[in-house]
Design an enzyme around this catalytic site. Structure first.
Site, PDB file in Angstrom:
ATOM      1  N   ASP A 187      37.146 -16.518  19.352  1.00 13.52           N
ATOM      2  CA  ASP A 187      36.106 -17.189  20.368  1.00 13.52           C
ATOM      3  C   ASP A 187      37.188 -17.576  21.672  1.00 13.52           C
ATOM      4  O   ASP A 187      36.865 -17.124  22.821  1.00 13.52           O
ATOM      5  CB  ASP A 187      35.397 -18.560  20.082  1.00 13.52           C
ATOM      6  CG  ASP A 187      34.784 -18.009  18.880  1.00 13.52           C
ATOM      7  OD1 ASP A 187      33.912 -16.912  18.851  1.00 13.52           O
ATOM      8  OD2 ASP A 187      34.692 -18.880  17.671  1.00 13.52           O
TER       9      ASP A 187
ATOM     10  N   HIS B 144      31.702 -21.736  14.882  1.00 14.27           N
ATOM     11  CA  HIS B 144      31.722 -20.513  15.072  1.00 14.27           C
ATOM     12  C   HIS B 144      30.513 -19.529  14.773  1.00 14.27           C
ATOM     13  O   HIS B 144      30.378 -18.963  13.921  1.00 14.27           O
ATOM     14  CB  HIS B 144      32.916 -19.778  14.317  1.00 14.27           C
ATOM     15  CG  HIS B 144      33.136 -18.223  14.405  1.00 14.27           C
ATOM     16  ND1 HIS B 144      33.568 -17.912  15.582  1.00 14.27           N
ATOM     17  CD2 HIS B 144      32.883 -17.317  13.582  1.00 14.27           C
ATOM     18  CE1 HIS B 144      33.603 -16.471  15.388  1.00 14.27           C
ATOM     19  NE2 HIS B 144      33.161 -16.226  14.420  1.00 14.27           N
TER      20      HIS B 144
END
Ligand SMILES: NC(=O)C1=CN([C@@H]2O[C@H](COP(=O)(O)OP(=O)(O)OC[C@H]3O[C@@H](n4cnc5c(N)ncnc54)[C@H](O)[C@@H]3O)[C@@H](O)[C@H]2O)C=CC1
Ligand SMILES: O=C([O-])CC(=O)C(=O)O
Length: 359
Positions: A196, A223
Protein backbone atom coordinates in the site's frame (compact mmCIF):
# COMPACT_ATOMS: atom_id res chain seq x y z
CA UNK A 1 50.28 -19.66 -7.83
CA UNK A 2 48.85 -21.56 -4.86
CA UNK A 3 45.65 -23.51 -5.56
CA UNK A 4 42.61 -22.20 -3.68
CA UNK A 5 42.48 -23.96 -0.34
CA UNK A 6 39.47 -26.18 0.30
CA UNK A 7 38.77 -28.26 3.38
CA UNK A 8 37.26 -31.33 1.68
CA UNK A 9 38.83 -33.92 -0.63
CA UNK A 10 37.87 -33.84 -4.35
CA UNK A 11 35.93 -37.12 -4.04
CA UNK A 12 33.95 -35.77 -1.13
CA UNK A 13 33.25 -32.59 -3.05
CA UNK A 14 31.86 -34.55 -6.02
CA UNK A 15 29.81 -36.78 -3.72
CA UNK A 16 28.30 -33.73 -2.10
CA UNK A 17 27.29 -32.23 -5.43
CA UNK A 18 25.87 -35.57 -6.61
CA UNK A 19 23.81 -35.83 -3.43
CA UNK A 20 22.17 -32.52 -4.09
CA UNK A 21 21.51 -33.23 -7.76
CA UNK A 22 19.74 -36.46 -6.75
CA UNK A 23 17.68 -35.31 -3.83
CA UNK A 24 15.89 -37.82 -1.63
CA UNK A 25 12.43 -38.79 -2.78
CA UNK A 26 10.44 -35.92 -1.42
CA UNK A 27 7.12 -36.10 -3.14
CA UNK A 28 4.33 -34.57 -1.14
CA UNK A 29 3.83 -36.36 2.13
CA UNK A 30 7.09 -38.33 1.99
CA UNK A 31 9.76 -37.58 4.50
CA UNK A 32 13.43 -38.38 4.45
CA UNK A 33 15.40 -36.92 7.31
CA UNK A 34 15.95 -33.44 8.57
CA UNK A 35 18.23 -31.88 5.91
CA UNK A 36 15.90 -32.40 2.97
CA UNK A 37 17.70 -30.85 0.11
CA UNK A 38 20.64 -28.65 0.74
CA UNK A 39 21.69 -27.02 -2.45
CA UNK A 40 25.07 -26.23 -0.98
CA UNK A 41 26.70 -27.63 2.10
CA UNK A 42 28.23 -24.34 3.20
CA UNK A 43 27.16 -20.76 2.96
CA UNK A 44 29.42 -17.95 1.88
CA UNK A 45 28.10 -15.16 4.07
CA UNK A 46 27.23 -14.70 7.69
CA UNK A 47 23.76 -13.38 8.16
CA UNK A 48 20.19 -14.27 8.97
CA UNK A 49 18.12 -17.38 8.31
CA UNK A 50 14.89 -16.64 6.49
CA UNK A 51 12.03 -19.01 5.62
CA UNK A 52 9.43 -18.38 2.92
CA UNK A 53 6.20 -20.40 3.31
CA UNK A 54 4.34 -20.56 -0.01
CA UNK A 55 7.63 -20.17 -1.88
CA UNK A 56 6.48 -21.80 -5.13
CA UNK A 57 3.62 -19.36 -5.69
CA UNK A 58 3.19 -16.20 -7.71
CA UNK A 59 4.61 -14.06 -4.91
CA UNK A 60 6.80 -16.78 -3.42
CA UNK A 61 9.02 -17.30 -6.47
CA UNK A 62 10.11 -13.71 -7.15
CA UNK A 63 10.28 -13.16 -3.39
CA UNK A 64 12.62 -16.13 -3.05
CA UNK A 65 14.75 -14.78 -5.89
CA UNK A 66 15.00 -11.33 -4.33
CA UNK A 67 15.76 -12.72 -0.86
CA UNK A 68 18.55 -14.85 -2.39
CA UNK A 69 20.02 -11.54 -3.58
CA UNK A 70 19.82 -9.94 -0.13
CA UNK A 71 23.29 -9.76 1.45
CA UNK A 72 21.78 -9.95 4.96
CA UNK A 73 20.49 -13.47 4.29
CA UNK A 74 22.85 -16.45 4.78
CA UNK A 75 20.31 -19.29 4.69
CA UNK A 76 17.04 -19.31 2.78
CA UNK A 77 14.43 -22.01 3.46
CA UNK A 78 11.80 -22.43 0.74
CA UNK A 79 8.65 -24.29 1.77
CA UNK A 80 5.51 -25.10 -0.19
CA UNK A 81 3.08 -27.96 -0.63
CA UNK A 82 3.98 -28.21 -4.35
CA UNK A 83 6.96 -27.59 -6.67
CA UNK A 84 9.48 -26.54 -4.06
CA UNK A 85 12.30 -28.56 -5.56
CA UNK A 86 12.12 -26.92 -8.93
CA UNK A 87 12.14 -23.44 -7.44
CA UNK A 88 14.94 -24.39 -5.03
CA UNK A 89 17.11 -25.88 -7.80
CA UNK A 90 16.57 -22.85 -9.97
CA UNK A 91 17.29 -20.22 -7.32
CA UNK A 92 20.22 -22.12 -5.85
CA UNK A 93 22.18 -21.52 -9.09
CA UNK A 94 22.33 -17.77 -8.38
CA UNK A 95 25.89 -16.83 -7.39
CA UNK A 96 24.94 -14.95 -4.24
CA UNK A 97 25.85 -15.78 -0.65
CA UNK A 98 22.71 -17.40 0.74
CA UNK A 99 22.42 -21.19 0.95
CA UNK A 100 19.02 -22.35 -0.33
CA UNK A 101 17.15 -25.34 1.10
CA UNK A 102 13.86 -26.69 -0.16
CA UNK A 103 11.11 -28.26 1.94
CA UNK A 104 8.05 -29.93 0.45
CA UNK A 105 4.76 -30.84 2.09
CA UNK A 106 3.39 -30.70 5.59
CA UNK A 107 5.80 -33.34 6.92
CA UNK A 108 8.72 -31.02 6.25
CA UNK A 109 7.09 -27.87 7.60
CA UNK A 110 8.67 -28.04 11.03
CA UNK A 111 12.16 -28.50 9.57
CA UNK A 112 11.50 -25.55 7.27
CA UNK A 113 10.83 -23.17 10.15
CA UNK A 114 13.25 -24.48 12.75
CA UNK A 115 15.94 -22.02 13.83
CA UNK A 116 14.98 -19.21 11.48
CA UNK A 117 15.12 -15.50 12.32
CA UNK A 118 12.39 -14.32 9.97
CA UNK A 119 9.47 -16.23 8.43
CA UNK A 120 7.63 -14.68 5.47
CA UNK A 121 4.19 -16.13 4.68
CA UNK A 122 2.72 -15.63 1.20
CA UNK A 123 0.93 -19.05 1.29
CA UNK A 124 -2.69 -19.22 0.27
CA UNK A 125 -5.10 -18.52 -2.55
CA UNK A 126 -5.29 -15.16 -4.35
CA UNK A 127 -8.38 -13.25 -5.47
CA UNK A 128 -10.18 -13.48 -8.80
CA UNK A 129 -12.19 -10.58 -10.27
CA UNK A 130 -15.36 -9.89 -8.27
CA UNK A 131 -13.95 -11.26 -5.00
CA UNK A 132 -13.06 -9.33 -1.87
CA UNK A 133 -10.01 -10.23 0.22
CA UNK A 134 -12.42 -11.46 2.88
CA UNK A 135 -13.73 -14.04 0.38
CA UNK A 136 -10.32 -15.75 0.79
CA UNK A 137 -10.84 -16.21 4.54
CA UNK A 138 -12.33 -19.72 4.38
CA UNK A 139 -9.23 -21.19 2.72
CA UNK A 140 -6.42 -18.94 3.92
CA UNK A 141 -7.39 -18.78 7.61
CA UNK A 142 -6.72 -22.50 8.02
CA UNK A 143 -3.45 -22.31 6.05
CA UNK A 144 -2.09 -19.45 8.18
CA UNK A 145 -3.22 -21.20 11.38
CA UNK A 146 -1.37 -24.41 10.49
CA UNK A 147 1.79 -22.59 9.48
CA UNK A 148 1.81 -20.49 12.66
CA UNK A 149 1.31 -23.58 14.82
CA UNK A 150 4.56 -24.94 13.42
CA UNK A 151 6.36 -21.62 13.94
CA UNK A 152 5.08 -21.42 17.54
CA UNK A 153 6.46 -24.89 18.16
CA UNK A 154 9.79 -24.74 16.33
CA UNK A 155 10.80 -21.06 16.08
CA UNK A 156 8.89 -19.06 18.69
CA UNK A 157 11.56 -16.33 18.57
CA UNK A 158 11.13 -15.69 14.83
CA UNK A 159 9.79 -12.47 13.38
CA UNK A 160 6.75 -13.35 11.26
CA UNK A 161 5.76 -11.31 8.20
CA UNK A 162 2.23 -12.19 7.11
CA UNK A 163 1.27 -11.51 3.50
CA UNK A 164 -1.61 -14.00 3.08
CA UNK A 165 -5.01 -12.32 2.76
CA UNK A 166 -7.18 -11.18 4.34
CA UNK A 167 -4.30 -9.63 6.32
CA UNK A 168 -6.80 -7.79 8.55
CA UNK A 169 -7.88 -11.23 9.85
CA UNK A 170 -4.82 -13.45 9.30
CA UNK A 171 -2.66 -11.36 11.67
CA UNK A 172 -5.18 -11.75 14.53
CA UNK A 173 -5.31 -15.47 13.67
CA UNK A 174 -1.53 -15.73 13.99
CA UNK A 175 -1.60 -13.84 17.30
CA UNK A 176 -4.25 -16.20 18.70
CA UNK A 177 -2.25 -19.26 17.62
CA UNK A 178 0.86 -17.95 19.38
CA UNK A 179 -1.17 -17.03 22.48
CA UNK A 180 -2.58 -20.57 22.60
CA UNK A 181 0.94 -21.98 22.36
CA UNK A 182 2.15 -19.60 25.09
CA UNK A 183 4.71 -18.01 22.78
CA UNK A 184 3.01 -14.77 21.73
CA UNK A 185 5.25 -11.76 21.46
CA UNK A 186 3.23 -8.97 19.79
CA UNK A 187 6.44 -7.30 18.67
CA UNK A 188 7.17 -10.23 16.35
CA UNK A 189 3.93 -10.65 14.39
CA UNK A 190 3.62 -8.18 11.52
CA UNK A 191 1.07 -7.90 8.74
CA UNK A 192 2.73 -6.74 5.53
CA UNK A 193 1.02 -3.57 4.27
CA UNK A 194 4.12 -2.34 2.47
CA UNK A 195 2.51 -2.69 -0.96
CA UNK A 196 0.00 0.00 0.00
CA UNK A 197 2.88 2.36 0.80
CA UNK A 198 4.73 1.37 -2.39
CA UNK A 199 1.59 2.13 -4.43
CA UNK A 200 0.93 5.38 -2.57
CA UNK A 201 4.47 6.60 -3.21
CA UNK A 202 4.18 5.65 -6.90
CA UNK A 203 0.79 7.26 -7.50
CA UNK A 204 1.65 10.44 -5.56
CA UNK A 205 4.87 10.64 -7.57
CA UNK A 206 2.89 10.35 -10.82
CA UNK A 207 0.42 13.09 -9.84
CA UNK A 208 3.04 15.50 -8.47
CA UNK A 209 5.76 14.80 -11.05
CA UNK A 210 8.12 13.48 -8.36
CA UNK A 211 10.52 10.55 -8.35
CA UNK A 212 8.58 7.90 -6.33
CA UNK A 213 11.79 7.05 -4.46
CA UNK A 214 11.68 10.52 -2.93
CA UNK A 215 8.04 10.27 -1.83
CA UNK A 216 7.08 9.06 1.64
CA UNK A 217 3.32 8.57 2.07
CA UNK A 218 2.21 6.86 5.29
CA UNK A 219 -0.67 4.41 4.83
CA UNK A 220 -2.43 3.35 8.03
CA UNK A 221 -5.40 1.24 9.11
CA UNK A 222 -5.43 -2.17 7.46
CA UNK A 223 -5.10 -3.91 4.12
CA UNK A 224 -8.49 -4.04 2.38
CA UNK A 225 -10.63 -1.40 0.68
CA UNK A 226 -11.61 1.45 2.99
CA UNK A 227 -9.33 0.14 5.76
CA UNK A 228 -6.39 1.24 3.58
CA UNK A 229 -6.04 4.87 4.70
CA UNK A 230 -3.37 6.96 2.96
CA UNK A 231 -2.40 10.04 4.99
CA UNK A 232 -1.90 12.43 2.11
CA UNK A 233 -1.69 15.39 4.51
CA UNK A 234 1.56 13.89 5.84
CA UNK A 235 3.28 13.16 2.51
CA UNK A 236 6.94 14.06 2.34
CA UNK A 237 8.08 16.18 0.64
CA UNK A 238 5.05 18.26 1.67
CA UNK A 239 2.53 18.37 -1.21
CA UNK A 240 -0.55 20.49 -1.62
CA UNK A 241 -3.23 18.40 -3.36
CA UNK A 242 -6.55 19.60 -4.78
CA UNK A 243 -9.67 17.82 -3.49
CA UNK A 244 -9.95 16.11 -6.89
CA UNK A 245 -6.40 14.79 -6.54
CA UNK A 246 -7.10 13.61 -2.98
CA UNK A 247 -10.22 11.72 -4.13
CA UNK A 248 -8.36 10.20 -7.08
CA UNK A 249 -5.30 9.17 -5.03
CA UNK A 250 -7.29 7.77 -2.12
CA UNK A 251 -9.45 5.69 -4.44
CA UNK A 252 -6.49 4.45 -6.49
CA UNK A 253 -4.45 3.48 -3.41
CA UNK A 254 -7.42 1.74 -1.77
CA UNK A 255 -8.23 -0.17 -4.95
CA UNK A 256 -4.72 -0.81 -6.26
CA UNK A 257 -5.07 -4.53 -5.52
CA UNK A 258 -8.37 -4.73 -7.39
CA UNK A 259 -6.82 -2.85 -10.33
CA UNK A 260 -4.24 -5.64 -10.67
CA UNK A 261 -6.78 -8.45 -10.07
CA UNK A 262 -8.92 -7.09 -12.90
CA UNK A 263 -5.97 -6.56 -15.23
CA UNK A 264 -4.85 -10.15 -14.61
CA UNK A 265 -8.40 -11.25 -15.51
CA UNK A 266 -8.68 -14.38 -13.39
CA UNK A 267 -5.04 -15.45 -13.35
CA UNK A 268 -4.23 -14.00 -9.92
CA UNK A 269 -3.44 -10.81 -8.04
CA UNK A 270 -0.34 -8.67 -7.53
CA UNK A 271 2.74 -10.89 -7.35
CA UNK A 272 5.75 -8.98 -8.69
CA UNK A 273 5.08 -5.64 -6.98
CA UNK A 274 4.15 -7.63 -3.86
CA UNK A 275 7.42 -9.56 -3.94
CA UNK A 276 9.25 -6.23 -4.28
CA UNK A 277 7.30 -4.78 -1.33
CA UNK A 278 7.77 -7.94 0.77
CA UNK A 279 11.52 -7.84 0.27
CA UNK A 280 11.64 -4.15 1.10
CA UNK A 281 9.79 -4.92 4.31
CA UNK A 282 11.75 -8.07 5.20
CA UNK A 283 15.00 -6.16 4.60
CA UNK A 284 13.80 -3.52 7.07
CA UNK A 285 13.08 -6.28 9.63
CA UNK A 286 16.57 -7.73 9.08
CA UNK A 287 18.23 -4.33 9.43
CA UNK A 288 16.30 -3.87 12.67
CA UNK A 289 17.44 -7.30 13.88
CA UNK A 290 21.02 -6.34 13.04
CA UNK A 291 20.66 -3.32 15.31
CA UNK A 292 20.47 -0.54 12.71
CA UNK A 293 18.98 2.67 14.10
CA UNK A 294 15.97 4.51 12.70
CA UNK A 295 14.36 1.69 10.69
CA UNK A 296 10.75 2.87 10.30
CA UNK A 297 8.05 1.34 8.08
CA UNK A 298 4.27 0.97 8.11
CA UNK A 299 2.94 -2.41 9.28
CA UNK A 300 -0.27 -3.95 10.65
CA UNK A 301 0.51 -4.92 14.22
CA UNK A 302 -0.87 -5.33 17.71
CA UNK A 303 -1.40 -1.69 18.62
CA UNK A 304 -2.79 0.85 21.04
CA UNK A 305 -2.83 3.68 18.53
CA UNK A 306 -6.64 3.34 18.32
CA UNK A 307 -9.12 1.40 20.44
CA UNK A 308 -8.72 -1.58 18.06
CA UNK A 309 -6.33 -4.38 19.05
CA UNK A 310 -4.61 -4.33 15.63
CA UNK A 311 -3.88 -1.37 13.40
CA UNK A 312 -1.37 -0.43 10.71
CA UNK A 313 0.80 2.60 11.32
CA UNK A 314 4.44 3.60 11.26
CA UNK A 315 6.55 1.36 13.49
CA UNK A 316 10.22 1.35 14.41
CA UNK A 317 11.90 -2.01 13.86
CA UNK A 318 14.73 -3.24 16.04
CA UNK A 319 16.36 -6.31 17.56
CA UNK A 320 13.09 -7.36 19.21
CA UNK A 321 10.91 -6.70 16.17
CA UNK A 322 8.47 -3.79 16.62
CA UNK A 323 10.14 -1.60 19.22
CA UNK A 324 8.00 1.50 18.91
CA UNK A 325 4.62 2.29 17.39
CA UNK A 326 4.12 5.87 16.30
CA UNK A 327 0.84 7.74 16.80
CA UNK A 328 -1.09 8.74 13.68
CA UNK A 329 -0.17 12.41 13.92
CA UNK A 330 -2.50 15.24 12.93
CA UNK A 331 -5.27 14.16 10.53
CA UNK A 332 -7.44 16.48 8.45
CA UNK A 333 -11.21 16.17 8.36
CA UNK A 334 -11.20 13.93 5.27
CA UNK A 335 -8.75 11.54 6.93
CA UNK A 336 -10.68 11.56 10.23
CA UNK A 337 -13.84 10.51 8.33
CA UNK A 338 -11.81 7.82 6.52
CA UNK A 339 -10.46 6.60 9.86
CA UNK A 340 -13.95 6.07 11.26
CA UNK A 341 -14.96 4.01 8.20
CA UNK A 342 -11.73 2.02 8.37
CA UNK A 343 -12.14 1.20 12.07
CA UNK A 344 -15.69 -0.09 11.59
CA UNK A 345 -14.65 -2.62 8.95
CA UNK A 346 -11.40 -3.49 10.71
CA UNK A 347 -13.16 -4.31 13.98
CA UNK A 348 -15.25 -6.96 12.20
CA UNK A 349 -12.28 -8.49 10.38
CA UNK A 350 -10.26 -8.69 13.60
CA UNK A 351 -13.12 -10.33 15.47
CA UNK A 352 -13.59 -12.84 12.65
CA UNK A 353 -9.92 -13.86 12.88
CA UNK A 354 -9.94 -14.13 16.67
CA UNK A 355 -13.14 -16.21 16.67
CA UNK A 356 -11.72 -18.57 14.06
CA UNK A 357 -9.00 -19.74 16.45
CA UNK A 358 -10.99 -19.48 19.69
CA UNK A 359 -14.07 -21.37 18.38
N1 LIG B 1 -0.41 -8.43 1.81
C1 LIG B 1 -0.47 -8.02 0.57
O1 LIG B 1 -0.25 -6.85 0.30
C2 LIG B 1 -0.76 -8.98 -0.53
C3 LIG B 1 -1.22 -10.24 -0.25
N2 LIG B 1 -1.45 -11.14 -1.25
C4 LIG B 1 -1.93 -12.47 -0.85
O2 LIG B 1 -0.83 -13.39 -0.90
C5 LIG B 1 -1.35 -14.72 -1.04
C6 LIG B 1 -0.56 -15.49 -2.10
O3 LIG B 1 -0.74 -14.91 -3.36
P1 LIG B 1 -0.06 -15.56 -4.67
O4 LIG B 1 1.36 -15.87 -4.40
O5 LIG B 1 -0.41 -14.71 -5.81
O6 LIG B 1 -0.86 -16.93 -4.76
P2 LIG B 1 -0.41 -18.27 -5.52
O7 LIG B 1 -1.61 -19.15 -5.59
O8 LIG B 1 0.29 -17.95 -6.77
O9 LIG B 1 0.66 -18.90 -4.52
C7 LIG B 1 0.31 -19.36 -3.27
C8 LIG B 1 1.23 -20.49 -2.90
O10 LIG B 1 0.84 -20.94 -1.61
C9 LIG B 1 0.99 -22.34 -1.62
N3 LIG B 1 0.22 -22.96 -0.56
C10 LIG B 1 -1.09 -23.27 -0.52
N4 LIG B 1 -1.37 -23.88 0.64
C11 LIG B 1 -0.24 -23.93 1.35
C12 LIG B 1 0.11 -24.44 2.62
N5 LIG B 1 -0.79 -25.03 3.40
N6 LIG B 1 1.39 -24.33 3.01
C13 LIG B 1 2.32 -23.74 2.21
N7 LIG B 1 2.05 -23.24 1.02
C14 LIG B 1 0.79 -23.33 0.59
C15 LIG B 1 0.52 -22.77 -3.00
O11 LIG B 1 0.99 -24.08 -3.29
C16 LIG B 1 1.14 -21.70 -3.85
O12 LIG B 1 2.42 -22.07 -4.30
C17 LIG B 1 -2.82 -14.55 -1.37
O13 LIG B 1 -3.60 -14.78 -0.20
C18 LIG B 1 -2.94 -13.09 -1.78
O14 LIG B 1 -4.23 -12.57 -1.58
C19 LIG B 1 -1.22 -10.82 -2.56
C20 LIG B 1 -0.77 -9.57 -2.89
C21 LIG B 1 -0.55 -8.54 -1.92
O1 LIG C 1 -5.76 -7.36 -4.06
C1 LIG C 1 -5.42 -8.51 -3.73
O2 LIG C 1 -6.18 -9.47 -3.65
C2 LIG C 1 -3.97 -8.71 -3.40
C3 LIG C 1 -3.54 -7.65 -2.50
O3 LIG C 1 -3.75 -7.69 -1.30
C4 LIG C 1 -3.01 -6.44 -3.11
O4 LIG C 1 -2.62 -6.43 -4.28
O5 LIG C 1 -2.96 -5.42 -2.40
Amino acid sequence: MQPTSCSSEPNQRIARIAAHLNPPNTQMGESSGPARWNCRAKGGSSGFKVAILGAAGGIGQPLAMLMKMNPLVSVLHLYDVVNTHGVTADISHMDTGAVVRGFLGQQQLEDAVTGVDVVIIPAGVPRKPGMTRDDLFNINAGIVKTLCEAIAKCSPQAIVNIISNPVNSTVPIAAEVFKKAGTYDPRRVLGVTMLDVVRANTFVGEVMGLDPREVDCPVVGGHAGVTILPLLSQVKPPCSFTQKEIDYLTDRIQNGGTEVVEAKAGTGSATLSMAYAAVKFADACLRGLRGDAGVVECAYVSSQVTELPFFASKVRLGRAGVEEIYPLGPLNEYERAGLEKAKKELAESIQKGVSFVRK
